[in-house]
Design an enzyme around this catalytic site. Structure first.
Site, short mmCIF file in Angstrom:
data_model
loop_
_atom_site.label_atom_id
_atom_site.label_comp_id
_atom_site.label_asym_id
_atom_site.label_seq_id
_atom_site.Cartn_x
_atom_site.Cartn_y
_atom_site.Cartn_z
N ARG A 11 -2.90 -9.89 -29.53
CA ARG A 11 -2.65 -8.59 -29.97
C ARG A 11 -1.62 -7.73 -29.06
O ARG A 11 -1.50 -8.35 -28.04
CB ARG A 11 -3.57 -7.68 -30.38
N ILE A 13 1.51 -6.74 -26.90
CA ILE A 13 2.48 -7.58 -26.19
C ILE A 13 2.41 -9.02 -26.73
O ILE A 13 3.10 -9.94 -26.89
CB ILE A 13 2.92 -7.30 -24.93
N ALA A 83 -2.94 -11.25 -20.40
CA ALA A 83 -3.97 -10.57 -20.39
C ALA A 83 -3.95 -9.40 -19.52
O ALA A 83 -3.64 -9.37 -18.12
CB ALA A 83 -5.27 -11.31 -20.30
N ASP A 88 -7.94 3.74 -15.65
CA ASP A 88 -7.25 4.46 -14.72
C ASP A 88 -8.31 5.68 -14.15
O ASP A 88 -9.28 6.06 -14.88
CB ASP A 88 -6.36 5.58 -15.72
N GLY A 143 -3.24 7.77 -10.62
CA GLY A 143 -4.29 7.43 -11.46
C GLY A 143 -4.28 5.92 -11.82
O GLY A 143 -5.31 5.41 -12.45
N TYR A 147 -4.09 -0.58 -10.98
CA TYR A 147 -3.42 -0.99 -11.89
C TYR A 147 -2.17 -1.46 -11.22
O TYR A 147 -1.57 -2.60 -11.24
CB TYR A 147 -3.13 -0.38 -13.06
P1 NDP Z 1 -3.25 -4.57 -25.12
O1 NDP Z 1 -4.53 -3.69 -24.35
O2 NDP Z 1 -2.86 -4.28 -26.21
O3 NDP Z 1 -4.06 -5.96 -25.16
C1 NDP Z 1 -4.75 -6.48 -23.98
C2 NDP Z 1 -4.74 -8.10 -24.32
O4 NDP Z 1 -5.66 -8.88 -23.00
C3 NDP Z 1 -5.91 -8.42 -25.68
O5 NDP Z 1 -5.72 -9.50 -26.13
C4 NDP Z 1 -7.16 -8.62 -24.72
O6 NDP Z 1 -8.19 -9.26 -25.62
C5 NDP Z 1 -6.74 -9.37 -23.59
N1 NDP Z 1 -7.59 -9.19 -22.40
C6 NDP Z 1 -8.00 -8.22 -21.87
N2 NDP Z 1 -9.04 -8.71 -20.87
C7 NDP Z 1 -9.16 -9.83 -20.73
C8 NDP Z 1 -9.75 -10.99 -20.27
N3 NDP Z 1 -10.71 -10.47 -19.28
N4 NDP Z 1 -9.73 -12.21 -20.70
C9 NDP Z 1 -8.88 -12.51 -21.54
N5 NDP Z 1 -8.11 -11.61 -22.17
C10 NDP Z 1 -8.13 -10.55 -21.98
O7 NDP Z 1 -2.21 -4.54 -23.81
P2 NDP Z 1 -0.65 -4.78 -24.00
O8 NDP Z 1 -0.33 -5.65 -24.98
O9 NDP Z 1 -0.18 -3.30 -24.03
O10 NDP Z 1 -0.41 -5.10 -22.60
C11 NDP Z 1 -0.08 -6.51 -22.27
C12 NDP Z 1 0.27 -6.89 -20.96
O11 NDP Z 1 1.55 -6.24 -20.67
C13 NDP Z 1 -0.70 -6.33 -19.70
O12 NDP Z 1 -0.81 -7.19 -18.82
C14 NDP Z 1 -0.24 -5.13 -19.42
O13 NDP Z 1 -0.57 -4.39 -18.26
C15 NDP Z 1 1.22 -5.34 -19.42
N6 NDP Z 1 2.06 -4.16 -19.76
C16 NDP Z 1 1.97 -3.27 -20.95
C17 NDP Z 1 2.68 -2.29 -21.09
C18 NDP Z 1 2.74 -1.22 -22.14
O14 NDP Z 1 3.37 -0.16 -22.24
N7 NDP Z 1 1.90 -1.64 -23.15
C19 NDP Z 1 3.66 -1.71 -19.88
C20 NDP Z 1 3.55 -2.67 -18.96
C21 NDP Z 1 2.84 -3.82 -18.87
P3 NDP Z 1 -9.01 -8.80 -26.48
O15 NDP Z 1 -8.02 -8.56 -27.69
O16 NDP Z 1 -10.00 -9.66 -26.67
O17 NDP Z 1 -9.52 -7.29 -26.04
#
Ligand code: NDP
Length: 239
Positions: A11, A13, A83, A88, A143, A147
Site C-alpha cells: 500500500r 508508496i 517500510a 510523532d 515532533g 523519524y
Molecule cells: P504507509 O503508512 O502508507 O505504508 C507503510 C508500509 O510499511 C505498509 O505497507 C506497512 O505494512 C509497512 N510496514 C510498516 N511497518 C512494518 C514492519 N515492521 N515490517 C514490514 N512492513 C512494515 O507509508 P507511506 O507509503 O506513506 O511511506 C512509505 C515510505 O516512504 C516510508 O518509509 C516513509 O517513511 C517514507 N516517506 C513517506 C512520505 C509521505 O509523505 N508519505 C514522505 C517521505 C518519506 P502494513 O500494510 O502491514 O501496515
C-alpha cells in the site's frame, strides 16, 4: 527476469513501487507487516505475491527472503527498503518505546534487509538497493526527532554501503520524498496540511507514481553509474 522485493510494498508508496516494477517486467515480491486485508486486496488486484513479516526483526527477514527466493526461484536483484512508520511527539514527552520502534522499523530494518540480500548480490555481481529516506531526514521536523534521526541515518548507511559495493556491480541509493499522499500523510490534521502545502513551491502533495518512477530509473541498467546518491523528490522544497 529480475526479482524485486519491496518492503511495505502492498500500500502507499510501496504499493505504487510494486505495481510500477511489475508493469515494467520485474518479478515482484511485496512484503507487509500486519494489514492483511489491504495486502490481500492488493494481491487480488495485481497478482503480485505478498509476504508478511516484521522487517525490524533480523531472523524474520532471513526467513522472509528465503521464502521469496524459493517461491520466485532466484535471488533478489532489486531491494526497495520502503517500510516505515511514524510515532510523532515532542522529545520532552516522547516515550522511549516510540523512539526504539521508529529506529527499529525505519533504520534497523534497512540493515537487516541489506545484510540478508547482499551476499548473493555480491556473488552475482549485480544488485540495486533503493532506500526510502525523507525530506525530514534532511532538514528535521518538529515532533520527529525519532523519524528524522532514522531517515538521516539511512543516508549515511546508503553512502557507506555504496562505497563497499561499487566494485561488485551493486548500486545503493536513497530517495528523499517530500509529502506524498498516502495513509501516512492522511493522518496529518487538515489545518497543518494546508500550512505544509503553503511551503511547497509546486503547491501540492506529491503522488505515489512520482516516487515509483524514480525507483524504476534507479533499478535499471541505465542507472549503473548512479550510486551513493540521494534523490530529493519534494516539489521544490528548499533545504
Ligand atoms: P504507509 O503508512 O502508507 O505504508 C507503510 C508500509 O510499511 C505498509 O505497507 C506497512 O505494512 C509497512 N510496514 C510498516 N511497518 C512494518 C514492519 N515492521 N515490517 C514490514 N512492513 C512494515 O507509508 P507511506 O507509503 O506513506 O511511506 C512509505 C515510505 O516512504 C516510508 O518509509 C516513509 O517513511 C517514507 N516517506 C513517506 C512520505 C509521505 O509523505 N508519505 C514522505 C517521505 C518519506 P502494513 O500494510 O502491514 O501496515
Amino acid at each position: 527476469m529480475k526479482i524485486a522485493l519491496v518492503t511495505g510494498g502492498t500500500r502507499g508508496i510501496g504499493g505504487g513501487i510494486s505495481r510500477a516494477l511489475s508493469e515494467s517486467g520485474y518479478f515482484v515480491a511485496a512484503n507487509y507487516n500486519k494489514d492483511i486485508d489491504t495486502a490481500k486486496k492488493f494481491h487480488e488486484e495485481t497478482g503480485i505475491p505478498i509476504f508478511s513479516w516484521d522487517v525490524s526483526d533480523y531472523d524474520s527477514c532471513i526467513k522472509g527472503v528465503e521464502e521469496i527466493c524459493n517461491t520466485l526461484g532466484g535471488d533478489v536483484d532489486v531491494l526497495v527498503n520502503n517500510a516505515g512508520i511514524t510515532k510523532d511527539g515532542m522529545l520532552h514527552k516522547m516515550d522511549p518505546i516510540d523512539w526504539h520502534r521508529v529506529i527499529a522499523t525505519n533504520l534497523t530494518s534497512v540493515f537487516n534487509m541489506c545484510r540478508v540480500v547482499i551476499p548473493a548480490m555480491r556473488e552475482k555481481r549485480f544488485g540495486r538497493i533503493i532506500n526510502l529516506s525523507s525530506v525530514n531526514g534532511l532538514k528535521g521536523q518538529v515532533g520527529q526527532t525519532n523519524y528524522s534521526a532514522a531517515k538521516a541515518g539511512i543516508l549515511g548507511f546508503t553512502k557507506s554501503l555504496a562505497l563497499e559495493s561499487a566494485s561488485k556491480g551493486i548500486t545503493v541509493n536513497a530517495i528523499a520524498p517530500g509529502y506524498i499522499s498516502t495513509d501516512m500523510t492522511d493522518a496529518i490534521r487538515d489545518d497543518i496540511k494546508e500550512k505544509i502545502i503553503d511551503g511547497i513551491p509546486v503547491g501540492r502533495f506529491g503522488k505515489v507514481d512520482e516516487i515509483a518512477n524514480a525507483v524504476l530509473y534507479l533499478s535499471g541498467e541505465e542507472a549503473s553509474y548512479v550510486t551513493g546518491t540521494t534523490l530529493s523528490i519534494n516539489g521544490g522544497q528548499y533545504l
